[in-house]
Design an enzyme around this catalytic site. Sequence first.
Site, mmCIF file in Angstrom:
data_model
loop_
_atom_site.group_PDB
_atom_site.id
_atom_site.type_symbol
_atom_site.label_atom_id
_atom_site.label_comp_id
_atom_site.label_asym_id
_atom_site.label_seq_id
_atom_site.Cartn_x
_atom_site.Cartn_y
_atom_site.Cartn_z
ATOM 1 C CB SER A 1 -0.887 0.012 1.231
ATOM 2 O OG SER A 1 -0.097 0.310 2.363
ATOM 3 C CE LYS A 2 -2.103 6.140 -2.985
ATOM 4 N NZ LYS A 2 -3.221 5.178 -3.018
ATOM 5 N NE ARG A 3 -0.299 1.112 5.965
ATOM 6 C CZ ARG A 3 0.301 -0.027 6.282
ATOM 7 N NH1 ARG A 3 1.406 -0.001 6.967
ATOM 8 N NH2 ARG A 3 -0.211 -1.174 5.926
ATOM 9 C CG HIS A 4 4.500 -1.151 2.141
ATOM 10 N ND1 HIS A 4 3.198 -1.558 2.002
ATOM 11 C CD2 HIS A 4 4.949 -1.719 3.274
ATOM 12 C CE1 HIS A 4 2.896 -2.363 3.006
ATOM 13 N NE2 HIS A 4 3.929 -2.481 3.789
ATOM 14 N N GLY A 5 5.948 3.283 0.768
ATOM 15 C CA GLY A 5 6.838 4.121 -0.029
ATOM 16 C C GLY A 5 6.544 4.047 -1.506
#
Length: 487
Positions: free
Chosen positions: A250-254
């Site tokens: 997801s976007k949290r993973h950069g």
Amino acid sequence: MRSALETPVRVRFAPSPTGYPHLGNIRTALFNWLFARHHGGKFILRIEDTDSARKVEGTVEAIMESLQWLGLNWDEGPYFQSQRLAIYHEITRSLLEKRHVYLCYCSPQRLETMRQEQARRKQPPKYDRHCRDLTEEERSRLETTGVSSVVRFKMPLEGETTFCDLIHGSVTFRHDTLDDFILLKSDGYPTYHLANVIDDHLMAVSHVLRADEWLSSVPRHVLLYRALDWQPPQFAHLPIILGPDRTRLSKRHGATAITEYQRQGYLPDAMTNFLALLGWSLDDRTELLSRDELTKHFSLERVGKTAAVFNRDKLDWMNGVYLRQLSLDEFVQQAMPFLDRDLPESVKRPLDKSFVSGVLSLIQERARTLAEVPQLTSFFFADELQYDARLLLGGKLETKPAVQAITAASKRLAEVEAWDAAVLEAILRPLASELGLSTGKLFGLLRVAVTGCTAAPPLFQTMAVLGREKCLQRLNTAVEVLSAHSD
RNA sequence: GGCGCAUUCGUCUAGGGGUUUAGGACACCUCCCUCUCAAGGAGGAGAUCACGGGUUCGAAUCCCGUAUGCGCCA
């Protein structure tokens, strides 16, 4: 069951334009593409844009750009589901006539209270089939009130559906655990299930290769195919790709968007190779496979079942391998845009191609991504170096002998006739012993003076590329730096 | 809550009952090469194959449970 040989292979990549494609999406695309190319079949691109609320501007372009970057060319499409609504409506009508589906008038509020009640009683959330058996009178009365309706599938009340997944094998679902799912929403748009099944059939898709999360939807799809009297395609559910924290990407993973990897200097071939190995393997040792080798060897039998964690370190390593495999000219061509983009503004453009080529020949085997290239080479382009006097001394030298060493080196270098690495080495190596310094100390000192770094390409080659004028000038500066420094 | 899927070194994986003292790769460590950094070479450490029961002469491999994770159903 149909065998792959009977029908021409036609596969599709069918993303929703709800976000930029990430590694997982693209890996699915890659496997579809490889499967198509391996079997000499067709690869279709279809945009599943029936959820207008979640549509994100620019994603269709990003999807196509990502595929193109990786060389995953498609043979048909892109088709847009939003342009095929009439087809979905017509087929829904025929389903209504055949009583495989029914209109449901339940209000969102009613459904919500029902769900809450079910949750409270720890029951699975399931539509209570309130509208499934409405009488004609009830139906027409509701119609006249103008309440909006959805179309639901009449799930068989008993029995089970078994299908054979090409990766997971036989999977069975009992019908009584499934509910009357929605096919057509009140706004007239189809759900994934309806549009997907219709399009796969109409586009003669032979194999559905998609992410694992759809596995539980297959019985719904199979039942729909049956209701329509259509032959279902073969299914293959691919393991998903997880982030380093073992949760879905997801976007949290950069850097989730695949185009971001392009910006970060990864080569398409390296990316393809790496992605192919996330969930597929050739054997117990082969790691490096060209695009041709991948398409030659790819098979669903060798696709694994377990989710894979994305490992950036390995991608970096593999990209380095691909970078080193490039010819110097290719490397220059690939790296040039990154130099243009990331070198300080003070560096004059356009960059001199032959100078750049000399510079890059020294760092090709040192770079893991193209984005590292400007950092690794910026001292070649800089007018002035910024470093601390202590870096020159390296904690090993006193100021005085250091100044002497640099001065002596400068003097000799000024007299050199041919300015190339071999000559420079022939001059400087003896100088070390003359000065009573180890080569490590002398060369280390000169390295910092000339590059401003303690880690750089080999000294003589670096100096050869930099040129006499710049080297002498930098040695001069180093002496000044040391003189200003008291220890 | 129900259903489904999965579970081999930190990570990617090989492995389809005996050839396994579980193989390879990344990362890590050591050494060699060496002017530093890389690259390259050699070696090392790292997995009681989630756990518990079976089946079998023999199981990482087959079966059943349990646990955990993930997904779907809203």
